[in-house]
Design an enzyme around this catalytic site. Sequence first.
Site, short mmCIF file in Angstrom:
data_model
loop_
_atom_site.label_atom_id
_atom_site.label_comp_id
_atom_site.label_asym_id
_atom_site.label_seq_id
_atom_site.Cartn_x
_atom_site.Cartn_y
_atom_site.Cartn_z
N ASP A 64 0.87 -1.17 0.00
CA ASP A 64 0.00 0.00 0.00
C ASP A 64 0.91 1.23 0.00
O ASP A 64 1.56 1.53 0.99
CB ASP A 64 -0.89 -0.01 1.25
CG ASP A 64 -1.77 1.22 1.36
OD1 ASP A 64 -1.68 2.11 0.49
OD2 ASP A 64 -2.54 1.30 2.34
N ASN A 92 4.68 4.59 -11.19
CA ASN A 92 3.51 4.64 -12.06
C ASN A 92 2.19 4.63 -11.30
O ASN A 92 1.18 5.12 -11.80
CB ASN A 92 3.57 3.45 -13.02
CG ASN A 92 2.27 3.25 -13.77
OD1 ASN A 92 1.89 4.05 -14.63
ND2 ASN A 92 1.56 2.19 -13.46
N TYR A 158 -6.43 15.45 -9.39
CA TYR A 158 -5.51 14.62 -10.17
C TYR A 158 -4.46 15.48 -10.87
O TYR A 158 -3.26 15.20 -10.82
CB TYR A 158 -6.29 13.79 -11.18
CG TYR A 158 -5.44 12.96 -12.10
CD1 TYR A 158 -4.86 11.77 -11.65
CD2 TYR A 158 -5.20 13.34 -13.41
CE1 TYR A 158 -4.06 11.00 -12.48
CE2 TYR A 158 -4.40 12.58 -14.26
CZ TYR A 158 -3.84 11.41 -13.79
OH TYR A 158 -3.05 10.65 -14.62
N LYS A 162 -0.34 15.53 -10.38
CA LYS A 162 0.62 15.26 -11.45
C LYS A 162 1.55 16.44 -11.69
O LYS A 162 2.72 16.25 -12.05
CB LYS A 162 -0.13 14.88 -12.73
CG LYS A 162 -0.82 13.52 -12.64
CD LYS A 162 0.15 12.41 -12.29
CE LYS A 162 -0.48 11.04 -12.26
NZ LYS A 162 0.49 9.97 -11.95
#
Length: 254
Positions: A64, A92, A158, A162
């Site tokens: 995790d 990733n 999100y 990023k």
Amino acid sequence: MTLLDGQVALVTGAGGGIGRGIARRFAEEGAAVALHCRTSVGAARETVGRIRDAGGAAVVLRADLTDEDACRRLVEEAADWGGGRLTALVNNAAVQPVRELPGMTAAAWREVLDANLTGVLVCTRTAAALMRGQDGGGTVTHIASIEAGAPAPGHAHYGASKAAVVAHARAAAQEYGPWGVRVNTVSPGLIDREGLADAWPDGVRRWLGAAPAGRLGRPEDVGDACVFLASRLASWITGHDLVVDGGVGARPTW
């Protein structure tokens, strides 16, 4: 001779489509690959089976990545499996929920940033410490997104995560460079997956109309970029964001 002969790589989030594509390309180029997953164990094991059937070396490791100790253990387990070496890390693993800003809670915001950033920070820190003492150092590649600079509606959390991943890589390239560790990001555009055209026909249609390359991306396209950055061909590249989007970013926005 292949590009990654003798390398030992860890790919996080390797139960998903992009992660599996990255792991396969690393194995095809000669690397031994540890595939991390949290819940997608079956998909990761299927990929490991394909790699082994082709004569490669691969293993599945679970963790995790929102847990700092689990991140550290994951990297150490990958290095132990690799005979005490880890030459490449690909961060990733990520989540991508859709939630509009007016109704977004701080908890929902933190959930995405924690999932997408904690593993990047801790796995990179742990891997760099291992790579520092190795002949030839090592490489770290974060999977970012074109949404780091152009977030879609419902993706504020999100996109922010990023953008932070890109910034982290640039900072890490400076601080880990003297250790012999190169750190870069790969920013994919829309990558195809099973059922995408049926689930989001309008989005796929608009992407195909905007992409000069005339197609969606494939997981292997992202894998190719990661292989390049981990190889000797990129020995003087660090702190760079390699965009893999079929040319969509080159289109005018007016």
